[in-house]
Scaffold this motif. Structure first.
Motif, short mmCIF file in Angstrom:
data_model
loop_
_atom_site.label_atom_id
_atom_site.label_comp_id
_atom_site.label_asym_id
_atom_site.label_seq_id
_atom_site.Cartn_x
_atom_site.Cartn_y
_atom_site.Cartn_z
N THR A 88 0.82 -1.20 0.00
CA THR A 88 0.00 0.00 0.00
C THR A 88 0.86 1.25 0.00
O THR A 88 1.92 1.30 0.64
N CYS A 89 0.37 2.26 -0.72
CA CYS A 89 1.05 3.57 -0.73
C CYS A 89 0.06 4.69 -0.44
O CYS A 89 0.41 5.87 -0.57
N GLY A 90 -1.17 4.33 -0.09
CA GLY A 90 -2.16 5.37 0.16
C GLY A 90 -3.45 4.79 0.67
O GLY A 90 -3.63 3.57 0.75
N ALA A 91 -4.39 5.68 1.01
CA ALA A 91 -5.67 5.27 1.56
C ALA A 91 -6.71 6.33 1.24
O ALA A 91 -7.19 7.05 2.11
N THR A 92 -7.08 6.41 -0.03
CA THR A 92 -7.94 7.52 -0.48
C THR A 92 -9.35 7.45 0.11
O THR A 92 -10.02 8.48 0.18
N THR A 93 -9.81 6.27 0.53
CA THR A 93 -11.15 6.17 1.12
C THR A 93 -11.11 6.09 2.64
O THR A 93 -12.13 5.80 3.27
N GLY A 94 -9.95 6.34 3.21
CA GLY A 94 -9.82 6.31 4.67
C GLY A 94 -8.72 5.39 5.13
O GLY A 94 -8.52 4.31 4.57
N GLY A 95 -8.01 5.81 6.15
CA GLY A 95 -6.84 5.09 6.61
C GLY A 95 -7.03 4.26 7.86
O GLY A 95 -6.05 3.77 8.43
N ARG A 96 -8.28 4.07 8.30
CA ARG A 96 -8.50 3.33 9.54
C ARG A 96 -9.55 2.22 9.36
O ARG A 96 -10.57 2.18 10.05
N PRO A 97 -9.29 1.29 8.43
CA PRO A 97 -10.24 0.18 8.27
C PRO A 97 -10.11 -0.81 9.41
O PRO A 97 -9.06 -0.94 10.03
N GLU A 98 -11.22 -1.53 9.69
CA GLU A 98 -11.12 -2.65 10.62
C GLU A 98 -10.37 -3.77 9.92
O GLU A 98 -10.57 -4.03 8.74
N THR A 99 -9.48 -4.42 10.64
CA THR A 99 -8.64 -5.47 10.05
C THR A 99 -8.84 -6.78 10.81
O THR A 99 -8.79 -6.80 12.04
N ASN A 100 -9.04 -7.85 10.07
CA ASN A 100 -9.15 -9.18 10.65
C ASN A 100 -7.74 -9.72 10.87
O ASN A 100 -7.14 -10.33 9.98
N ILE A 101 -7.21 -9.50 12.06
CA ILE A 101 -5.85 -9.94 12.37
C ILE A 101 -5.73 -11.46 12.31
O ILE A 101 -4.69 -12.00 11.91
N ASN A 102 -6.81 -12.15 12.64
CA ASN A 102 -6.78 -13.62 12.55
C ASN A 102 -6.43 -14.08 11.14
O ASN A 102 -5.66 -15.03 10.96
N ARG A 103 -6.99 -13.41 10.14
CA ARG A 103 -6.70 -13.78 8.76
C ARG A 103 -5.22 -13.55 8.44
O ARG A 103 -4.58 -14.33 7.73
N ILE A 104 -4.65 -12.48 8.98
CA ILE A 104 -3.26 -12.16 8.69
C ILE A 104 -2.33 -13.22 9.25
O ILE A 104 -1.45 -13.74 8.55
N PHE A 105 -2.51 -13.59 10.52
CA PHE A 105 -1.55 -14.56 11.07
C PHE A 105 -1.84 -15.98 10.61
O PHE A 105 -0.92 -16.77 10.38
N TRP A 106 -3.13 -16.33 10.45
CA TRP A 106 -3.43 -17.71 10.07
C TRP A 106 -2.98 -18.00 8.64
O TRP A 106 -2.45 -19.08 8.35
N ASN A 107 -3.17 -17.04 7.75
CA ASN A 107 -2.74 -17.22 6.36
C ASN A 107 -1.32 -16.72 6.12
O ASN A 107 -0.83 -16.75 5.00
N GLN A 108 -0.67 -16.26 7.17
CA GLN A 108 0.73 -15.83 7.13
C GLN A 108 0.93 -14.77 6.04
O GLN A 108 1.80 -14.87 5.18
N LEU A 109 0.10 -13.73 6.12
CA LEU A 109 0.13 -12.64 5.16
C LEU A 109 1.11 -11.57 5.59
O LEU A 109 1.45 -11.43 6.76
N GLU A 110 1.57 -10.79 4.63
CA GLU A 110 2.44 -9.65 4.88
C GLU A 110 1.73 -8.36 4.49
O GLU A 110 1.09 -8.30 3.43
N VAL A 111 1.86 -7.34 5.31
CA VAL A 111 1.36 -6.00 5.01
C VAL A 111 2.57 -5.10 4.85
O VAL A 111 3.36 -4.92 5.77
N ILE A 112 2.73 -4.53 3.65
CA ILE A 112 3.95 -3.79 3.31
C ILE A 112 3.59 -2.37 2.89
O ILE A 112 2.82 -2.16 1.95
#
Length: 267
Positions: free
Chosen positions: A184-208
């Motif tokens: 991500t390099c921006g957030a034109t519709t808003g920078g504070r979305p709710e995030t499902n942290i469970n999905r991130i760690f269970w699927n071993q995702l990266e947020v860059i």
């Protein structure tokens, strides 16, 4: 020197901090952007630091030089330096009709990735396909996460390019394959979305995260713009006296690509 043909690279770094000394100017502790954090170049004349100028070869149109630098350097660093996108990977690019989006589609196609692109009209999707998208999705007509699952046999994509923010964030995470990454390099519709942290760690995702580019990255990608490998698509060219209309085109998401304003004295 006076008379040189130059374009502006808008990221300003101090040159002295630990990040600058390691060639990571976009991570400078005092990094800022001309036109966002300080006055920019939306004027007929402007003074900028000399190190923020890049040479423009003879034969390159000013409309190309003026519209390419920011979006192509941003997409290049985000996809390649930070995201390490490689040949054969699947990548979803949101907002493919915008400046960064249409640059990201071209760069992803250039490195041999399979490109999925979203946009809000059939005309914009046709343009996205024309610049390198293999698959296109009208996000206003279809749920893009469902479309990605169907198109990839429920696997998902290796990377999502999301500069939209809150409106797409959770479905972007849903669109990723196991071990995938979202850049991500921006957030034109808003920078504070709710995030499902469970999905991130269970699927071993990266947020860059990624912002702008280092001078060497700017040189690398702009050399490919100057030789015609990449092409900034220009939706409209207007005199600066019609700058309000130029902003309306962007705010109303009219057309595909960049809007260029030209000093009235040049017309």
């Amino acid at each position: 020197e006076a008379g040189d043909r130059v374009a502006v690279s808008a990221g300003v770094a101090c040159g002295d901090c630990e990040f600058c000394r390691h060639g990571e100017e976009p991570m400078c502790t005092s990094f800022h952007i001309l036109g966002e954090h300080v006055r920019g170049v939306h004027s007929e004349t402007a003074a900028v630091p000399a190190e923020n100028l890049v040479p423009v070869p003879d034969g390159v149109d000013w409309e190309v030089a003026g519209s390419a630098s920011l979006v192509f350097q941003t997409a290049w660093r985000m996809l390649l330096s930070r995201g390490e996108l490689g040949p054969g990977e699947k990548v979803l690019v949101h907002g493919a009709s915008g400046g960064v989006g249409h640059a990201a589609v071209q760069i992803a196609d250039y490195v041999g990735a399979e490109v999925y692109a979203t946009a809000s009209s059939e005309e914009k999707l046709e343009y996205a396909a024309d610049v390198g998208a293999t698959h296109t999705i009208d996000y206003e007509a279809d749920d893009f996460a469902d479309e990605i699952r169907e198109l990839t046999g429920r696997r998902g994509v290796d990377m999502v390019v999301d500069h939209v923010g809150a409106a797409t964030w959770n479905d972007s995470l849903k669109s990723l394959a196991k071990g995938g990454r979202i850049v991500t390099c921006g957030a034109t519709t808003g920078g504070r979305p709710e995030t499902n942290i469970n999905r991130i760690f269970w699927n071993q995702l990266e947020v860059i995260g990624s912002t702008m580019a280092a001078p060497g990255e700017v040189d690398d990608v702009l050399s490919l713009v100057w030789d015609g490998t990449f092409e900034p698509r220009i939706r409209e060219t207007l005199p600066m006296s019609e700058a309000a209309r130029a902003h309306e085109l962007l705010e109303n998401r009219e057309g595909f690509g960049k809007v260029v304003v030209i000093p009235d004295s040049e017309l």
